[in-house]
Design a protein around this motif. Structure first.
Motif, PDB file in Angstrom:
ATOM      1  N   LEU A  57       0.824  -1.210   0.000  1.00 20.72           N
ATOM      2  CA  LEU A  57       0.000   0.000   0.000  1.00 20.72           C
ATOM      3  C   LEU A  57       0.861   1.265   0.000  1.00 20.72           C
ATOM      4  O   LEU A  57       0.564   2.232  -0.712  1.00 20.72           O
ATOM      5  CB  LEU A  57      -0.955   0.000   1.181  1.00 20.72           C
ATOM      6  N   LEU A  58       1.941   1.288   0.783  1.00 21.45           N
ATOM      7  CA  LEU A  58       2.830   2.452   0.785  1.00 21.45           C
ATOM      8  C   LEU A  58       3.523   2.628  -0.561  1.00 21.45           C
ATOM      9  O   LEU A  58       3.715   3.752  -1.032  1.00 21.45           O
ATOM     10  CB  LEU A  58       3.860   2.334   1.908  1.00 21.45           C
ATOM     11  N   THR A  59       3.900   1.527  -1.187  1.00 17.91           N
ATOM     12  CA  THR A  59       4.525   1.608  -2.506  1.00 17.91           C
ATOM     13  C   THR A  59       3.542   2.171  -3.524  1.00 17.91           C
ATOM     14  O   THR A  59       3.896   3.047  -4.320  1.00 17.91           O
ATOM     15  CB  THR A  59       5.014   0.222  -2.953  1.00 17.91           C
ATOM     16  N   MET A  60       2.307   1.698  -3.501  1.00 14.32           N
ATOM     17  CA  MET A  60       1.300   2.212  -4.426  1.00 14.32           C
ATOM     18  C   MET A  60       1.044   3.691  -4.185  1.00 14.32           C
ATOM     19  O   MET A  60       0.920   4.465  -5.131  1.00 14.32           O
ATOM     20  CB  MET A  60       0.004   1.407  -4.290  1.00 14.32           C
ATOM     21  N   PHE A  61       0.981   4.098  -2.927  1.00 17.21           N
ATOM     22  CA  PHE A  61       0.776   5.510  -2.614  1.00 17.21           C
ATOM     23  C   PHE A  61       1.950   6.347  -3.102  1.00 17.21           C
ATOM     24  O   PHE A  61       1.756   7.442  -3.649  1.00 17.21           O
ATOM     25  CB  PHE A  61       0.587   5.697  -1.104  1.00 17.21           C
ATOM     26  N   SER A  62       3.168   5.864  -2.925  1.00 22.45           N
ATOM     27  CA  SER A  62       4.353   6.608  -3.376  1.00 22.45           C
ATOM     28  C   SER A  62       4.348   6.786  -4.883  1.00 22.45           C
ATOM     29  O   SER A  62       4.653   7.869  -5.395  1.00 22.45           O
ATOM     30  CB  SER A  62       5.630   5.873  -2.956  1.00 22.45           C
ATOM     31  N   ILE A  63       4.011   5.740  -5.610  1.00 19.78           N
ATOM     32  CA  ILE A  63       3.955   5.833  -7.080  1.00 19.78           C
ATOM     33  C   ILE A  63       2.856   6.803  -7.496  1.00 19.78           C
ATOM     34  O   ILE A  63       3.044   7.634  -8.389  1.00 19.78           O
ATOM     35  CB  ILE A  63       3.744   4.433  -7.690  1.00 19.78           C
ATOM     36  N   TRP A  64       1.714   6.740  -6.848  1.00 18.50           N
ATOM     37  CA  TRP A  64       0.602   7.641  -7.151  1.00 18.50           C
ATOM     38  C   TRP A  64       0.999   9.090  -6.882  1.00 18.50           C
ATOM     39  O   TRP A  64       0.754   9.977  -7.697  1.00 18.50           O
ATOM     40  CB  TRP A  64      -0.597   7.227  -6.308  1.00 18.50           C
ATOM     41  N   ALA A  65       1.630   9.358  -5.738  1.00 20.49           N
ATOM     42  CA  ALA A  65       2.054  10.720  -5.409  1.00 20.49           C
ATOM     43  C   ALA A  65       3.110  11.212  -6.390  1.00 20.49           C
ATOM     44  O   ALA A  65       3.101  12.378  -6.795  1.00 20.49           O
ATOM     45  CB  ALA A  65       2.592  10.769  -3.977  1.00 20.49           C
ATOM     46  N   TRP A  66       4.024  10.346  -6.799  1.00 19.73           N
ATOM     47  CA  TRP A  66       5.061  10.732  -7.759  1.00 19.73           C
ATOM     48  C   TRP A  66       4.426  11.071  -9.105  1.00 19.73           C
ATOM     49  O   TRP A  66       4.823  12.042  -9.757  1.00 19.73           O
ATOM     50  CB  TRP A  66       6.075   9.598  -7.910  1.00 19.73           C
ATOM     51  N   ASP A  67       3.443  10.297  -9.545  1.00 16.48           N
ATOM     52  CA  ASP A  67       2.746  10.593 -10.805  1.00 16.48           C
ATOM     53  C   ASP A  67       2.034  11.943 -10.744  1.00 16.48           C
ATOM     54  O   ASP A  67       2.056  12.709 -11.707  1.00 16.48           O
ATOM     55  CB  ASP A  67       1.732   9.498 -11.136  1.00 16.48           C
ATOM     56  N   ILE A  68       1.414  12.249  -9.617  1.00 15.43           N
ATOM     57  CA  ILE A  68       0.738  13.544  -9.466  1.00 15.43           C
ATOM     58  C   ILE A  68       1.756  14.672  -9.536  1.00 15.43           C
ATOM     59  O   ILE A  68       1.544  15.679 -10.211  1.00 15.43           O
ATOM     60  CB  ILE A  68      -0.063  13.596  -8.155  1.00 15.43           C
ATOM     61  N   GLU A  69       2.884  14.517  -8.849  1.00 16.85           N
ATOM     62  CA  GLU A  69       3.917  15.559  -8.845  1.00 16.85           C
ATOM     63  C   GLU A  69       4.497  15.763 -10.241  1.00 16.85           C
ATOM     64  O   GLU A  69       4.687  16.897 -10.692  1.00 16.85           O
ATOM     65  CB  GLU A  69       5.026  15.173  -7.855  1.00 16.85           C
ATOM     66  N   THR A  70       4.737  14.685 -10.956  1.00 14.93           N
ATOM     67  CA  THR A  70       5.281  14.776 -12.314  1.00 14.93           C
ATOM     68  C   THR A  70       4.292  15.456 -13.254  1.00 14.93           C
ATOM     69  O   THR A  70       4.668  16.336 -14.033  1.00 14.93           O
ATOM     70  CB  THR A  70       5.636  13.376 -12.836  1.00 14.93           C
ATOM     71  N   ALA A  71       3.035  15.078 -13.185  1.00 10.71           N
ATOM     72  CA  ALA A  71       2.021  15.686 -14.043  1.00 10.71           C
ATOM     73  C   ALA A  71       1.859  17.173 -13.733  1.00 10.71           C
ATOM     74  O   ALA A  71       1.706  17.994 -14.647  1.00 10.71           O
ATOM     75  CB  ALA A  71       0.686  14.958 -13.879  1.00 10.71           C
ATOM     76  N   THR A  72       1.915  17.528 -12.459  1.00 12.19           N
ATOM     77  CA  THR A  72       1.808  18.937 -12.074  1.00 12.19           C
ATOM     78  C   THR A  72       2.986  19.734 -12.607  1.00 12.19           C
ATOM     79  O   THR A  72       2.820  20.836 -13.130  1.00 12.19           O
ATOM     80  CB  THR A  72       1.719  19.062 -10.541  1.00 12.19           C
TER      81      THR A  72
END
Length: 157
Positions: A29-44
């Motif tokens: 779950l932490l790995t999935m959250f980290s990947i999700w947060a990284w994708d949001i930061e990259t898209a922003t």
């Protein structure tokens, strides 16, 4: 004296397996959250770069248009306008802006940020100038002696 006998009890092993699976579930779950947060930061960041570059191009094209307007209004006039660029984080490839007779063109070798802004070309001058944007925070749109150009150097009149 305490006496006892050994017995076969597997409940402790099941508890240990439950702990291990709970830990692994937390890691997943932490790995999935980290990947999700990284994708949001990259898209922003990519969206910010796109908007900042588009804004910079529009403001620089407007400054060139005003320099052209000055060339039409008075003979032998001189005009200079500073355009302070909105900060952006571009890729490692160099970005260049070049001023042509009818377009202001942003180009990079990877083709990620390529774009152009059409100019009216209604001035009485020729256009010239090419700027590498690495480390540049101000671009000057200058009209002098029948030439409208973009440069990073203050005109110093």
């Amino acid at each position: 004296m305490i006496s006892g006998s050994l017995r076969r009890d597997e409940s402790a092993a099941a508890t240990e397996l439950g702990y291990i699976f709970t830990f692994l579930l937390g890691v997943v779950l932490l790995t999935m959250f980290s990947i999700w947060a990284w994708d949001i930061e990259t898209a922003t960041r990519e969206r910010w770069n796109e908007e900042a570059l588009q804004d910079n191009m529009a403001r620089l094209a407007s400054a060139v248009e005003r320099a052209d307007r000055a060339s039409r209004s008075v003979d032998n006039c001189s005009y200079a306008e500073a355009v302070h660029l909105t900060a952006f984080e571009a890729s490692k490839v160099p970005l260049t802006i070049s001023l042509g007779e009818r377009h202001l063109v942003l180009h990079d070798s990877a083709g990620i940020y390529d774009r152009s802004v059409q100019l009216s070309a209604a001035g009485l001058s020729t256009h010239q100038g090419e700027i590498n944007l690495q480390g540049v925070d101000t671009i000057w749109a200058i009209h002098s002696e029948g030439v409208t150009k973009i440069t990073t150097i203050h005109p110093g009149w």
